[in-house]
Write an enzyme that holds these catalytic residues in place. Structure first.
Site, PDB file in Angstrom:
ATOM      1  N   GLY A 299     -36.111 -22.545  -2.998  1.00 29.19           N
ATOM      2  CA  GLY A 299     -36.804 -21.814  -1.947  1.00 29.19           C
ATOM      3  C   GLY A 299     -36.703 -20.329  -2.175  1.00 29.19           C
ATOM      4  O   GLY A 299     -36.163 -19.866  -3.187  1.00 29.19           O
ATOM      5  N   TYR A 301     -34.910 -18.170  -0.660  1.00 30.39           N
ATOM      6  CA  TYR A 301     -33.589 -17.575  -0.471  1.00 30.39           C
ATOM      7  C   TYR A 301     -32.452 -18.394  -1.062  1.00 30.39           C
ATOM      8  O   TYR A 301     -31.300 -17.972  -0.994  1.00 30.39           O
ATOM      9  CB  TYR A 301     -33.337 -17.345   1.021  1.00 30.39           C
ATOM     10  CG  TYR A 301     -34.398 -16.462   1.625  1.00 30.39           C
ATOM     11  CD1 TYR A 301     -34.357 -15.087   1.457  1.00 30.39           C
ATOM     12  CD2 TYR A 301     -35.475 -17.013   2.317  1.00 30.39           C
ATOM     13  CE1 TYR A 301     -35.346 -14.276   1.977  1.00 30.39           C
ATOM     14  CE2 TYR A 301     -36.468 -16.201   2.843  1.00 30.39           C
ATOM     15  CZ  TYR A 301     -36.394 -14.834   2.673  1.00 30.39           C
ATOM     16  OH  TYR A 301     -37.383 -14.022   3.182  1.00 30.39           O
ATOM     17  N   GLY A 302     -32.769 -19.533  -1.644  1.00 34.10           N
ATOM     18  CA  GLY A 302     -31.702 -20.329  -2.220  1.00 34.10           C
ATOM     19  C   GLY A 302     -32.218 -21.502  -3.024  1.00 34.10           C
ATOM     20  O   GLY A 302     -33.408 -21.826  -2.994  1.00 34.10           O
ATOM     21  N   ASP A 303     -31.297 -22.121  -3.765  1.00 35.69           N
ATOM     22  CA  ASP A 303     -31.609 -23.297  -4.569  1.00 35.69           C
ATOM     23  C   ASP A 303     -30.666 -24.429  -4.177  1.00 35.69           C
ATOM     24  O   ASP A 303     -29.519 -24.197  -3.772  1.00 35.69           O
ATOM     25  CB  ASP A 303     -31.444 -22.993  -6.063  1.00 35.69           C
ATOM     26  CG  ASP A 303     -32.404 -21.917  -6.540  1.00 35.69           C
ATOM     27  OD1 ASP A 303     -33.605 -22.023  -6.224  1.00 35.69           O
ATOM     28  OD2 ASP A 303     -31.955 -20.976  -7.222  1.00 35.69           O
ATOM     29  N   LYS A 317     -25.893 -26.104  -1.962  1.00 34.30           N
ATOM     30  CA  LYS A 317     -26.904 -25.109  -1.581  1.00 34.30           C
ATOM     31  C   LYS A 317     -26.391 -23.729  -1.969  1.00 34.30           C
ATOM     32  O   LYS A 317     -25.389 -23.258  -1.431  1.00 34.30           O
ATOM     33  CB  LYS A 317     -27.204 -25.179  -0.084  1.00 34.30           C
ATOM     34  CG  LYS A 317     -28.298 -24.203   0.350  1.00 34.30           C
ATOM     35  CD  LYS A 317     -28.830 -24.489   1.752  1.00 34.30           C
ATOM     36  CE  LYS A 317     -27.836 -24.187   2.819  1.00 34.30           C
ATOM     37  NZ  LYS A 317     -28.416 -24.321   4.192  1.00 34.30           N
ATOM     38  N   ASP A 411     -33.631 -25.847  14.878  1.00 41.13           N
ATOM     39  CA  ASP A 411     -34.621 -25.999  13.806  1.00 41.13           C
ATOM     40  C   ASP A 411     -34.778 -27.472  13.445  1.00 41.13           C
ATOM     41  O   ASP A 411     -34.845 -27.829  12.272  1.00 41.13           O
ATOM     42  CB  ASP A 411     -34.204 -25.182  12.582  1.00 41.13           C
ATOM     43  CG  ASP A 411     -35.367 -24.927  11.619  1.00 41.13           C
ATOM     44  OD1 ASP A 411     -36.538 -25.122  12.029  1.00 41.13           O
ATOM     45  OD2 ASP A 411     -35.117 -24.544  10.464  1.00 41.13           O
TER      46      ASP A 411
END
Length: 575
Positions: A299, A301-303, A317, A411
């Site tokens: 993504g 902001y992260g993998d 993460k 979320d």
């Protein structure tokens, strides 16, 4: 943010011989080129000086290329000068001192089906009725059918009330304001901008959000609610409010309690992200025992990786170091703070975390079944009816546990629901979850628009019932296999949910009790929504009734017996 583009019938015929993805890509590139050519032609015909400078054509093409194809598909070519304004704002946003760069225009929406060229008329009393001829330009990105319909309704209402009121303040007769922001793209930017607009009493009627390839944003809102037909005072008010939000985003409200260095009066660079620790748990990961496997997902902001920790299969993460800022660190710390205390069979198990920048990561149990979102929307999977009820109840049990521990997820959506090898579903991703305030209500806004409760969208105080609304959307997804509001952008869906009472359409063959439950789950008044403990009881009762009906009829060998939802039958089989 995901946005959808819908193909026309004609384009599908033209590219029928091509693979779907290639046809869509070629169609978008062709349209982008056509829009670029038309905008360039109009700018040069209007004698705008910049349009005749050497290199302007290349600069304009670069502007289109740094934005998603949807920008070219949506932009109103009749407002070619707005493209220049967008280009200028994005350039201005390079300088941190200019962020957010803001532009305000008066715009007018033409009601669908009504000519823009009708002249004003006089009534018997000699008063001039409001003219229908637009005196302000249309929005930069046209307008959605919903906005046009809203303008039409206001225009018709204006006609009905003309004899009683000369100064009618309908949406159509009073111009709207189009506000364009450009700044550095960052997490939760849209929530900050919509909160800014809400703080000034502005109602969002239309919204378009774009991210550039080099990390900037272009966000356009059509609003009403500003009492003056002018732009300068509104722009100044927006800049003042934006400055407040910027100052708030630079602070970390929980920093004082999180930071042992600050408590001890120490200064200097932090060696780790501060997270509360009561001394009873040890969750810092020993990187020597953490082994990375293949990347599962990536993504902004992260993998996410599959790996092992002390020989146990895990999901890792990892936050991207280049995207780290105070907001992302705060979200990371909040997730660790909440997950370390959570223990339930329907909540993804937290194993540990590394809190030493720049190698920030969270390690959890590995869920081989992937997400419910991927199963429904990418693999086109189908839950057989008994499994569907089991999945729905699993989610309820996990959420009920969180709420009993005063945790609001904030979320809840299909992408944050993971399955193990036995189709046990667990709630995941607590990056934006919060421990409920003692007052019982909260005002921080986050989540994803398609699943978000109206009170959260409107930046109003909310409580755990916001999760119940989101669960209602998830339950609808499980039943239909469809994306909520699939023919709208997320922002358009948000406007519809709040201002028009928009909800997903419940299929006609849905069991009456389940249809009634869905409507209760997404009640606008949060106090009318049931708790998860009550939802569990109702789902178990409905599942029992459907099972008994299936036994009596003996007509279904697929497990999708005719009691609840005949439309669940699809050609794809469950695997």
């Amino acid at each position: 943010m995901v946005m959808e583009d819908n193909e026309s019938c004609a384009s599908r015929v033209i590219f029928d011989a091509l693979p779907t993805s290639q046809a869509t890509m070629d169609r978008r590139e062709r349209i982008k080129m056509e829009v670029f050519d038309e905008v360039l032609r109009r700018l040069r015909q209007s004698d705008i000086e910049d349009a005749h400078l050497p290199g302007f054509e290349d600069d304009l093409w670069n502007h289109f290329n740094r934005l998603p194809a949807r920008y070219a598909l949506d932009v109103n070519v009749e407002r070619a000068e707005d493209v220049l304004m967008h280009k200028r704002l994005l350039h201005s946003a390079y300088d941190p001192q200019n962020r957010p760069a803001i532009e305000v225009h008066l715009v007018q929406v033409q009601p669908a089906g009504i000519s823009a060229d009708l002249d004003s008329t006089s009534n018997d009393a000699g008063h001039s009725s409001p003219t229908r001829k637009s005196i302000h330009p249309p929005p930069a990105f046209g307008s959605s059918p919903n906005l046009e319909a809203l303008a039409l309704a206001a225009s018709l209402s204006q006609d009905e009330d003309a004899d009683n009121s000369v100064h009618n303040n309908s949406l159509y007769s009073r111009p709207l304001h189009e506000i364009t922001f450009s700044t550095e793209d960052k997490p939760k930017l849209l929530f900050q901008l919509t909160a800014l607009l809400a703080e000034l009493g502005l109602n969002i009627q239309e919204a378009h959000a774009f991210s550039t390839t080099d990390g900037y944003s272009l966000d356009v809102f059509v609003v009403d609610g500003w009492p003056y037909e002018e732009t300068e005072r509104l722009r100044i008010s927006l800049e003042k409010e934006a400055a407040k939000i910027e100052l708030q985003s630079q602070s970390w409200p929980m920093q004082q309690s999180f930071s042992p260095e600050k408590e001890n009066g120490q200064t200097g660079a932090r060696t780790h992200v501060p997270i509360p620790n009561d001394g009873t748990d040890v969750w810092e990961i020993n990187l020597k025992h953490l082994k990375f496997g293949h990347k599962i997902a990536s993504g902004s902001y992260g993998d996410l990786y599959k790996g092992t920790y002390c020989s146990q299969e895990v999901a890792i993460k990892v936050l991207k170091p280049e995207r780290l800022d105070s907001d992302l660190e705060k979200e990371f710390a909040q997730e660790v703070f909440i997950m370390r205390k959570v223990r339930h069979k329907n909540v993804v198990q937290f194993i540990g975390a590394c809190t030493k920048p720049p190698h920030l990561c969270i390690v959890t149990e590995f869920m081989p079944g992937g997400s419910v979102y991927d199963y429904l929307h990418k693999q086109k999977g189908v839950f057989k009816l008994p499994t569907l009820f089991k999945v729905a109840i699993d989610i309820c049990k996990g959420m009920s546990y969180l709420h009993q521990n005063n945790i609001i997820h904030r979320d809840l959506k299909a992408a944050n629901l993971l399955m193990d090898e036995n189709e046990v579903v667990k709630v995941a991703d607590f990056g934006v979850a919060r421990v409920k305030a003692q007052t019982g209500v909260m005002t921080a806004e986050t989540g994803t628009y398609r699943w978000m409760a109206p009170e959260v969208i409107e930046h109003k105080p909310y409580d755990h019932k916001a999760d119940v609304f989101s669960y209602g959307i998830v339950l609808w997804e499980l039943l239909t296999g469809k994306l909520p509001y699939e023919y709208m952008t997320p922002l358009q869906a948000a406007v519809g949910v709040v201002q028009k009472g928009l909800r997903p359409t419940i299929p006609k063959n849905t069991h009456p009790k389940l249809a009634e439950l869905l409507e209760r789950l997404w009640e606008h008044d949060s106090t009318q929504r049931p708790d998860f403990s009550e939802i569990i009881e109702q789902l178990q009762e409905i599942a029992k009734e459907v099972g008994e009906e299936g036994e009596e009829k003996k007509k279904s060998s697929t497990g999708l017996g005719g009691g609840i939802f005949a439309a669940l039958r699809r050609s794809t089989t469950h695997h």
